[in-house]
Design an enzyme around this catalytic site. Structure first.
Site, mmCIF file in Angstrom:
data_model
loop_
_atom_site.group_PDB
_atom_site.id
_atom_site.type_symbol
_atom_site.label_atom_id
_atom_site.label_comp_id
_atom_site.label_asym_id
_atom_site.label_seq_id
_atom_site.Cartn_x
_atom_site.Cartn_y
_atom_site.Cartn_z
ATOM 1 N N HIS A 140 -13.433 2.463 0.014
ATOM 2 C CA HIS A 140 -13.388 1.356 0.983
ATOM 3 C C HIS A 140 -13.892 0.076 0.322
ATOM 4 O O HIS A 140 -14.382 -0.828 0.994
ATOM 5 C CB HIS A 140 -14.298 1.602 2.212
ATOM 6 N N ARG A 182 -14.598 14.671 8.023
ATOM 7 C CA ARG A 182 -15.376 15.005 6.813
ATOM 8 C C ARG A 182 -16.843 15.175 7.169
ATOM 9 O O ARG A 182 -17.382 14.429 7.985
ATOM 10 C CB ARG A 182 -15.261 13.897 5.762
ATOM 11 N N ASN A 232 0.878 -1.176 0.000
ATOM 12 C CA ASN A 232 0.000 0.000 0.000
ATOM 13 C C ASN A 232 0.912 1.221 0.000
ATOM 14 O O ASN A 232 1.449 1.607 1.038
ATOM 15 C CB ASN A 232 -0.901 -0.035 1.238
ATOM 16 N N GLU A 237 -8.341 -5.759 4.648
ATOM 17 C CA GLU A 237 -8.145 -5.385 3.246
ATOM 18 C C GLU A 237 -6.905 -6.058 2.656
ATOM 19 O O GLU A 237 -6.903 -6.449 1.491
ATOM 20 C CB GLU A 237 -8.044 -3.861 3.134
ATOM 21 N N ARG A 248 -2.595 -2.048 -3.467
ATOM 22 C CA ARG A 248 -3.819 -1.291 -3.256
ATOM 23 C C ARG A 248 -3.762 -0.069 -4.179
ATOM 24 O O ARG A 248 -2.798 0.699 -4.137
ATOM 25 C CB ARG A 248 -3.872 -0.832 -1.814
#
Ligand code: ADP
Length: 399
Positions: free
Chosen positions: A180, A241, A7, A386, A91
């Site tokens: 996601h 956010r 990643n 993940e 990723r």
């Protein structure tokens, strides 16, 4: 079979080496401050002390070389040579409208990742750099791109199309993508397996509640809707956010404060959410909870609003699928915060959801069925993974 999962960020690179026979992590770690003074590699092998190297990493290729050295190190390593690594899974944030699945990297794939720089300006360039660094460090080794947007590509047109003039979809690919995706994909499938549901027809809602947060609805593991949009800003209230908001608020703040649209978008992305609502307490749910418990009214409202927004999404997705068989909680808050799960589920009585409060309270960070036996909908905690999902896809494509 051993898969290296990468990643890559703009100045960091996280990795895991996974043995696919047992699906266990042999080693993991990260390189920090790539291209910046003070670069550092931290390498972790289960049961051993951390191995730390502080050495210059002017670029990602040097970082990948150092990761390989650590993986093969006599004392701290877990393989004898790089030949033992069968493939590398990466990723990648954005695959645009092109990729709805993971894919073995070739020049075309790299071109598309590059074409999506505008859609993922912070991540896609770094992700591509990570791929190219691995190609240079391990020539001939297959690399697989696993896109965070792939899961959302299964959404029907009515779910992904924004109600703006059609030309913007045509000209600039402006639509809902969702993020996601690797987590939603993993958790929806684990939910079906763990709850013993039908893998073709099961209607599952996954609540990925972390610092970034999103909800997805899927039937038989295929996404029908998801809360994030063209960017991760849409949907739930998050750590910093704002999620869903009347876009006219942006114009209003611009006019009142002489800000430009980029400044207001930074405000929506970095200074809003539970951080902004609580009057600046924190982006971290634990801190905001502590403040609320100590009587901070704004912190309390922020957490109530967070739960309320999640509940509204679950309700609308139950309608979108004309039913729901299972609701799964994952990520930092979803896996660990039992009172938050309970508050969200308190809105779901109309669906026949009943939580087993004792089991809910006791469930933390491991797979668990937390609904009562007579609940019409199964409610679960399913830890996300993940990296394992990336490794599984990479193994499947390179076997
Ligand atoms: P991300 O990967 O998006 O950074 P995570 O999935 O790691 O986020 O989740 C981080 C969030 O999870 C933090 O806000 C943290 O407060 C929250 N969290 C972790 N453990 C708990 C807990 N026991 N109770 C409440 N919140 C928790």
């Amino acid at each position: 079979m051993k898969i290296l999962v990468i990643n890559a960020g703009s100045s960091s690179l996280k990795y895991q080496l996974i043995d696919m026979e047992t699906e266990t992590v042999l080693a993991k770690g990260q390189c920090e401050r790539i291209g910046i003074e003070g670069s550092k590699l931290t390498h972790k092998v289960p049961g051993k002390e951390d191995y730390i190297r502080q050495t210059p990493m002017p670029e990602h290729k040097v970082a990948v070389d150092l990761v390989l050295e650590a993986l093969m190190d006599e004392e701290h390593g877990v393989v004898k040579s790089a030949d033992e690594i069968d493939a590398v899974g990466h990723r990648v944030l954005h695959g645009g409208m092109v990729y709805s699945d993971s894919i073995v990297v070739n020049d075309d794939v790299k071109r598309v990742i590059r074409e999506c720089f505008d859609l993922g300006p912070l991540h896609n360039p770094a992700n591509l750099t990570g791929i190219e660094a691995c190609e240079a460090a391990m020539p001939g080794k297959p690399n697989v791109a696993v896109f965070d947007t792939a899961f959302g590509m299964a959404m029907p047109e009515k779910a992904y199309t924004y109600a703006i003039p059609h030309e913007y979809l045509e000209k600039y690919s402006i639509r809902k993508y969702g993020f996601h995706g690797t987590s939603h994909n993993f958790v929806s499938k684990e939910t079906i397996r763990f709850a013993g549901l039908d893998s073709e027809t099961a209607k599952v809602i996954v609540c990925h509640l972390g610092n970034g947060a999103s909800v997805s609805a899927s039937i038989g593991g295929k996404c029908v809707d998801t809360s994030m949009g063209l960017t991760p800003l849409e949907g739930l209230i998050m750590g910093s956010r704002c999620g869903d908001i009347d876009p006219a608020v942006a114009q209003y703040i611009c006019n009142k404060e002489g800000k430009d649209i980029n400044e207001v978008l930074t405000l929506f992305n970095k200074k809003s959410g539970i951080l902004g609502m609580s009057g600046g307490v924190s982006t971290d749910f634990r801190d905001v909870k502590k403040a609320a418990d100590a009587g901070n009214h704004l912190a309390e409202v922020a957490l109530d609003a967070f739960a309320y927004r999640v509940a509204k999404y679950i309700g609308s997705y139950a309608a979108a699928m004309n039913g729901v068989d299972a609701i799964a909680f994952t990520a930092g808050v979803g896996e660990n915060d039992a009172p938050m799960r309970s508050e969200i589920m308190s809105y779901m009585g109309f669906l026949g959801v009943k939580l087993d409060e004792e089991v809910n309270k006791a469930s933390r960070g491991k797979e668990a069925l937390i609904s009562a036996p007579d609940s019409t909908v199964k409610v679960l905690v399913i830890p996300t993974n993940e990296e394992l999902m990336i490794a599984r896809d990479t193994a499947a494509l390179t076997k």
